[in-house]
Scaffold this active site. Sequence first.
Site, PDB file in Angstrom:
ATOM      1  N   LEU A 209     -70.194  80.967   9.490  1.00 25.70           N
ATOM      2  CA  LEU A 209     -70.756  79.755  10.107  1.00 25.70           C
ATOM      3  C   LEU A 209     -69.770  79.263  11.165  1.00 25.70           C
ATOM      4  O   LEU A 209     -68.609  79.042  10.847  1.00 25.70           O
ATOM      5  CB  LEU A 209     -70.963  78.656   9.048  1.00 25.70           C
ATOM      6  N   HIS A 210     -70.237  79.129  12.394  1.00 22.32           N
ATOM      7  CA  HIS A 210     -69.298  78.657  13.419  1.00 22.32           C
ATOM      8  C   HIS A 210     -69.948  77.823  14.514  1.00 22.32           C
ATOM      9  O   HIS A 210     -69.262  77.311  15.385  1.00 22.32           O
ATOM     10  CB  HIS A 210     -68.590  79.843  14.073  1.00 22.32           C
ATOM     11  N   ARG A 211     -71.275  77.678  14.500  1.00 23.81           N
ATOM     12  CA  ARG A 211     -71.914  77.001  15.642  1.00 23.81           C
ATOM     13  C   ARG A 211     -71.619  75.510  15.634  1.00 23.81           C
ATOM     14  O   ARG A 211     -71.625  74.869  14.574  1.00 23.81           O
ATOM     15  CB  ARG A 211     -73.424  77.199  15.613  1.00 23.81           C
TER      16      ARG A 211
END
Length: 372
Positions: A209-211
């Site tokens: 998860l990085h957005r």
Amino acid sequence: MRSPQTVVSMIGTRPNFMKMAPVIRLLADHPDEFQQVVVHTGQHYDRAMSDVFLEQLGVGAPDHVLGVGSGSHAAQTARIMDRLEPLLLDVAPDLVLVPGDVNSTLAAALTAAKLGIAVAHVESGLRSFDRTMPEEINRIVTDQLSSLLFTHSPEATGNLLREGCRESDIHLVGNTMIDTLVTMKERCDTLDAAGAHGLQHGAYLVVTLHRPALVDGPLLRVALAQLELVAQSVPVIFPIHPRTRAAMKAAGLSAPSVLLAEPLGYLEFLSLVASARGVLTDSGGIQEETTYLGVPCYTLRDNTERPITCSVGTNILLGLDPMRISEIPELLRHAKPGGRVPPLWDGRAALRLVDVLREHAVVDSRPHIGMQ
Ligand code: UD1
């Protein structure tokens, strides 16, 4: 004999190394036809986010590194343009090849187009129809500036036609990121990334998860709390992107039952995904890789610019709702193996793309009648 085409191949961020590696290698194999200059913007600069990929993918050291680093969107984009312009003036290429949808893509396309240099976009035509995503803006502008549009799925071609792009500029060549996977699969299979992390094959969940929409706000806290719950029934491994790590640190968040790892190299990560029970992600490329590998993928976003991974592959959109993470153990219990691989995701996309570049050179070297 015609003189070789000069092609500048742009790289700069983790996902785009895999999209460009097979193209860069092919162009390098034909020096009589292509004189290639590889430029790394330096948008991603940590060893784990950049060098390790170039080494594993056989791309080698780039010819130029712009060293732009992190910054706001405007600052990062402007810095790339500022540093790339003199280089393009010096090299005077026939074509600049830009992959994907990151700030490096947009900045290189803009710089080249303003100098009157042809732009070719690899992974063209993807649309989430969500302009709150920086990547969507980058995709739309880059496609408008490109005269060669390389698509990997019929939906992408359809999007470009609807936006008024010329049919003759669009080339459905397939997925160069899957070329890389096909090339590297055997090496991945010899690694045991699961075992190295104390995990059993087919019995764990991989999370990325990085957005910004998820990690730069209150949703990250909820996501980690839900992952903590899931980890009570399925082991969870989460290689953490620097943006996410920084956000966790700033908010004082942790998830003690989740195996939090550093970003992994390409081979280690694919090995981990290939033998996972499932994947939870908000990445773009991972939706495609899981589809190819037949691994169930749950995407924590409201939309995807890669709908073929849902209609044909193994991807399910959960929505941008971290509470739904709690459903994953149940979803995994009922997940059917398989899904299909989309046409032209066959390991030969770069070959088709380079054939188009050859043809393009022929077209461009025809005398321009009436242009004096
Ligand atoms: C970028 C892309 C995104 C892609 C992602 C893959 C844009 C707009 N977004 O997002 O589409 O999915 O890459 O990783 O281009 N950082 C480091 N070391 C690095 C790189 C980044 O510490 O090597 C940290 C910095 O604190 C930086 C933050 O990560 O501020 C974000 O990096 P940035 O390149 O701006 O965007 P990504 O979130 O990586």
